[in-house]
Design an enzyme around this catalytic site. Structure first.
Site, PDB file in Angstrom:
ATOM      1  N   HIS A  31      -5.184 -10.059   9.101  1.00  0.00           N
ATOM      2  CA  HIS A  31      -5.425  -8.738   8.536  1.00  0.00           C
ATOM      3  C   HIS A  31      -5.587  -8.787   7.017  1.00  0.00           C
ATOM      4  O   HIS A  31      -4.783  -9.396   6.311  1.00  0.00           O
ATOM      5  CB  HIS A  31      -4.245  -7.820   8.893  1.00  0.00           C
ATOM      6  N   LYS A  45       0.839  -1.193   0.000  1.00  0.00           N
ATOM      7  CA  LYS A  45       0.000   0.000   0.000  1.00  0.00           C
ATOM      8  C   LYS A  45       0.878   1.250   0.000  1.00  0.00           C
ATOM      9  O   LYS A  45       1.807   1.353   0.799  1.00  0.00           O
ATOM     10  CB  LYS A  45      -0.920   0.021   1.223  1.00  0.00           C
ATOM     11  N   LYS A  71     -12.389   3.232  12.299  1.00  0.00           N
ATOM     12  CA  LYS A  71     -11.088   3.858  12.465  1.00  0.00           C
ATOM     13  C   LYS A  71     -11.210   4.985  13.494  1.00  0.00           C
ATOM     14  O   LYS A  71     -12.166   5.768  13.474  1.00  0.00           O
ATOM     15  CB  LYS A  71     -10.590   4.419  11.140  1.00  0.00           C
TER      16      LYS A  71
END
Length: 385
Positions: free
Chosen positions: A315, A69, A184
């Protein structure tokens, strides 16, 4: 006189060819978490995918992938291409030995991080090949404990999402049959975090599984303060409240608070995970198979964690982790992210809060035709049979 039958082994197949692709997978919307709001990173607009396809002399095939990422995709591709010739002529069944061979081929740049993430794509492809050749799903090849796993959604809970849309996203996830919601947190103004968590908890009700993820953005005093304030919301876990390498700090939070602590997604080797296991620094350990170098090192982490009594919640990369989670001794959670779905023709099924483990051979995945359009670079090594 020896009446024992003679056992012969016909497994003399060899790896003949492989193809590597570096793919820039676009995201529908720029993604922001706490690392963006604190100025440490820019919004994410795409994911770099490293895809490995392997074929043997006898025509058996395997598909694997890794990812990065924001940065690192070109580096992963370059390193994978450099070590790839070491696989040609090898027996594809010798997966652990081949992992070590590839790792040592690039050991001067490390045995974790980008170097092993690059070979993770090969490792996943070899496991996929082995399961396909056996006519088994990867979960069955590993030894499945269950046919479905608990799942929770993260992609609808990012910090760039306005609160009204956030509530709509939770409704959409529940309608799809997803069994938990993760938000988040970690904004510079902690009051905004608490308002969002409180609003979502009220919207979901007191018993629906809810998690939060601070993405490493608190220091130790802030983490203690926020964990204390978040206790009232009956969360499944508080994720990455501290820097990902702060095992001692995480261990203190585990001992101090009733709400479970989760971490591990940013760790890139069994050795890094072992430090958290050794110190009891997580209630939920969150290894990421592509990030640690594939299925082979993931299984080492799984064994260590289960021996220590930890629950695993892998994850990202649900298309892979649904199989690995099915083999966990303790009931795991799998993270629902639809971001990788465009890469593949198949879709995972979700019912009554659980993700069904595919029963197709191997990972049960085939590449979408759209992958060609997103391919940045590719290379072949060896000769197809």
């Amino acid at each position: 006189m020896n009446d024992q039958p003679t056992i012969t082994c016909a497994d003399d197949d060899r790896i003949a060819w492989l193809r590597l692709r570096s793919v820039a997978l676009p995201l529908a919307n720029p993604i922001s978490d706490a690392k963006v709001l604190t100025g440490r990173q820019k919004p994410m607009t795409e994911i770099a995918i490293l895809i490995a396809e392997i074929e043997t002399r006898d025509g058996h095939q395997g598909l694997g992938f890794s990812y990065s990422k924001r940065a690192g995709g070109a580096g992963q591709f370059a390193h994978a291409l450099e070590v790839a010739p070491n696989l040609i002529g090898e027996n594809p069944s010798d997966i652990a030995r081949l992992w070590d061979k590839l790792c040592w081929a690039g050991a001067s740049v490390g045995r974790s991080g980008l170097a092993t993430q690059a070979i993770g794509a090969f490792d996943v492809a070899l496991w996929d090949l082995k399961a396909r050749r056996a006519g088994l799903s990867l979960a069955r090849l590993l030894g499945a404990q269950r046919d479905s796993v608990r799942c929770y959604n993260t992609s609808g809970g990012f910090l760039h999402t306005p609160l009204d849309q956030l509530l709509k996203n939770t409704d959409s996830s529940r309608e799809k049959g997803i069994g938990g919601i993760k938000l988040k947190v970690g904004q510079p103004d902690w009051a905004l975090d608490l308002h969002r968590v409180s609003s979502v908890r009220k919207h979901l009700g007191e018993t629906f599984p809810l998690m939060v993820d601070a993405n490493q953005q608190w220091d130790r005093p802030s983490a203690r303060r926020m964990c204390r304030r978040l206790e009232t919301f009956d969360l499944i876990w508080i994720e990455e409240p501290l820097d990902c390498y702060d095992a001692e700090g995480h261990a203190e939070l585990v001992r101090q608070f009733d709400t479970p602590i989760a971490t591990g997604e940013m760790l890139t080797s069994p050795a890094e995970h072992w430090e958290f296991i050794r110190q009891g620094a997580a209630d939920f350990l969150m290894p990421d198979a592509p990030r640690v170098g594939g299925i082979t090192p993931y299984l080492r982490i799984q064994t260590l964690a289960e021996q220590a009594g930890m629950t695993l919640a892998p994850h990202f990369a649900m298309e892979l982790h649904v199989h690995l989670a099915a083999s966990h001794t303790r009931e795991p959670w799998v993270e629902h992210f639809e971001w990788l779905e465009p890469l593949f023709e198949e879709r995972l099924e979700i019912r009554a809060g659980r993700m069904l483990v595919p029963n197709r051979p191997g990972l049960g995945l085939s590449l979408s035709e759209r992958v060609a359009g997103w391919t940045v670079q590719q290379a072949e090594v060896g000769q197809r049979a």
